[in-house]
Design a protein around this motif. Structure first.
Motif, PDB file in Angstrom:
ATOM      1  N   THR A  61       0.850  -1.194   0.000  1.00 41.59           N
ATOM      2  CA  THR A  61       0.000   0.000   0.000  1.00 41.59           C
ATOM      3  C   THR A  61       0.884   1.242   0.000  1.00 41.59           C
ATOM      4  OG1 THR A  61      -0.132   0.021   2.420  1.00 41.59           O
ATOM      5  CG2 THR A  61      -1.861  -1.157   1.230  1.00 41.59           C
ATOM      6  N   ALA A  62       0.462   2.243  -0.731  1.00 41.21           N
ATOM      7  CA  ALA A  62       1.244   3.469  -0.830  1.00 41.21           C
ATOM      8  C   ALA A  62       0.328   4.678  -0.828  1.00 41.21           C
ATOM      9  CB  ALA A  62       2.100   3.463  -2.100  1.00 41.21           C
ATOM     10  N   VAL A  63       0.861   5.787  -0.349  1.00 39.62           N
ATOM     11  CA  VAL A  63       0.199   7.083  -0.487  1.00 39.62           C
ATOM     12  C   VAL A  63       0.954   7.868  -1.544  1.00 39.62           C
ATOM     13  CG1 VAL A  63      -0.257   9.303   0.616  1.00 39.62           C
ATOM     14  CG2 VAL A  63      -0.705   7.182   1.863  1.00 39.62           C
TER      15      VAL A  63
ATOM     16  N   LEU B 108      -3.452  11.385  -2.582  1.00 40.62           N
ATOM     17  CA  LEU B 108      -3.738  12.460  -1.640  1.00 40.62           C
ATOM     18  C   LEU B 108      -3.312  13.805  -2.213  1.00 40.62           C
ATOM     19  CD1 LEU B 108      -4.593  13.389   1.235  1.00 40.62           C
ATOM     20  CD2 LEU B 108      -2.186  13.120   1.879  1.00 40.62           C
ATOM     21  N   THR B 109      -4.236  14.748  -2.235  1.00 40.15           N
ATOM     22  CA  THR B 109      -3.924  16.125  -2.598  1.00 40.15           C
ATOM     23  C   THR B 109      -4.127  17.004  -1.369  1.00 40.15           C
ATOM     24  OG1 THR B 109      -4.585  15.819  -4.907  1.00 40.15           O
ATOM     25  CG2 THR B 109      -4.532  18.082  -4.070  1.00 40.15           C
TER      26      THR B 109
ATOM     27  N   ALA C 221      -0.766   9.155   5.815  1.00 40.35           N
ATOM     28  CA  ALA C 221      -0.114   7.865   5.597  1.00 40.35           C
ATOM     29  C   ALA C 221      -0.211   6.985   6.837  1.00 40.35           C
ATOM     30  CB  ALA C 221       1.349   8.076   5.216  1.00 40.35           C
ATOM     31  N   GLY C 222      -0.075   7.604   8.014  1.00 37.80           N
ATOM     32  CA  GLY C 222      -0.230   6.837   9.245  1.00 37.80           C
ATOM     33  C   GLY C 222      -1.656   6.361   9.445  1.00 37.80           C
TER      34      GLY C 222
ATOM     35  N   LEU D 277       4.351   2.885   2.209  1.00 35.59           N
ATOM     36  CA  LEU D 277       5.241   3.729   1.423  1.00 35.59           C
ATOM     37  C   LEU D 277       4.545   5.057   1.126  1.00 35.59           C
ATOM     38  CD1 LEU D 277       7.951   3.664  -0.341  1.00 35.59           C
ATOM     39  CD2 LEU D 277       6.485   2.916  -2.216  1.00 35.59           C
ATOM     40  N   VAL D 278       5.313   6.143   1.150  1.00 33.04           N
ATOM     41  CA  VAL D 278       4.850   7.431   0.648  1.00 33.04           C
ATOM     42  C   VAL D 278       5.607   7.728  -0.639  1.00 33.04           C
ATOM     43  CG1 VAL D 278       4.717   9.906   1.055  1.00 33.04           C
ATOM     44  CG2 VAL D 278       4.237   8.317   2.925  1.00 33.04           C
TER      45      VAL D 278
END
Length: 249
Positions: A155-157, A186-187, A236-237, A243-244
């Motif tokens: 999973t990633a942001v 995410l924006t 993200a948390g 991963l970011v």
């Protein structure tokens, strides 16, 4: 797909999180790593106090840097062999300018460079990070200290502002990590002028065409903050991302 990586390990009181994260990825992805024990020595100096004194100080500092690099190298070898990896390790303890040049050239020959997250914007770690990030032409993974390290990035942001830098970072992540199952787009609104950007609409469809689930979110810049970093980290948390993914410029 990730085939090789460069791990840069600096001296410190504790083993570098970059080392632990790299070893986790070596296990998971069966990649070929190169470990660099990077402990830059002093730059050439000139002073009014006399050449003999300067030479003695430089010699002592170089000796200490070499000893630290040897200790870091031994640490890399010990921890790697515990996990069944016979590591290739080189030591870099020359002046910082020379070390930066060598690390940049090494990084160009690997899919990914793994570094510990710098703590201070003006220290040696930040100089190494900036040189690799902007000079290697390859993606960089920053590792934070934690109890466990990620073997498979599922999973990633994606920090999305519609820029070419963000798009390239996404392409690198998709290419390197075939285990990605979901990307949270995410924006952060309020940090910069996003123009007519429709947050995440087009890139979400692109991600889904790769067989990866995508979720689009917008959040406001956190009160009292002048950049999107804290908002991205909090998000993200909240979603427990591995991963970011973000661009840099």
């Amino acid at each position: 797909m990730l085939k090789d990586l460069l791990c840069i390990v600096e001296g410190g009181d504790k083993p570098s999180p970059a080392l632990f994260q790299s070893l986790a990825m070596v296990r998971a992805y069966k990649v070929s790593p190169l470990f660099v024990a990077a402990v830059p020595g002093p730059p050439p100096l000139s002073t009014i106090f006399g050449a003999d004194l300067v030479e003695a100080l430089i010699t002592k500092a170089n000796s200490e840097a070499a000893k630290t690099a040897q200790l870091v190298s031994a640490q890399i070898i010990e921890l790697s062999r515990r996990q069944g990896c016979d590591p290739k390790v080189i030591e870099e303890c020359r002046p910082l300018a020379r070390v930066l040049k060598e690390l940049e050239e090494h990084a160009r020959n690997y899919d990914l460079t793994v570094l510990a997250r710098p703590d201070w914007p003006m220290d040696v770690s930040s100089a190494i990070f900036e040189r690799i990030l902007f000079g290697s032409g390859q993606p960089v993974l920053l590792a934070n200290s934690r109890d466990t390290y990620t073997e498979h990035f599922k999973t990633a942001v994606l920090a999305w502002d519609g820029s070419n830098w963000a798009s390239r970072a996404l392409a690198s992540a998709i290419s390197l990590f075939p285990d990605l199952k979901e990307i949270f787009i995410l924006t952060v609104v309020g940090e910069k002028n996003l123009g007519d950007l429709v947050p995440g609409a087009g890139i979400a469809a692109h991600i889904r065409r790769h067989g990866i689930k995508s979720t689009v979110s917008c959040v406001d810049l956190q009160a009292g903050e002048d950049n999107a970093g804290p908002a991205i980290a909090k998000y993200a948390g909240d979603v427990n991302a591995d991963l970011v993914v973000m661009g840099a410029y």
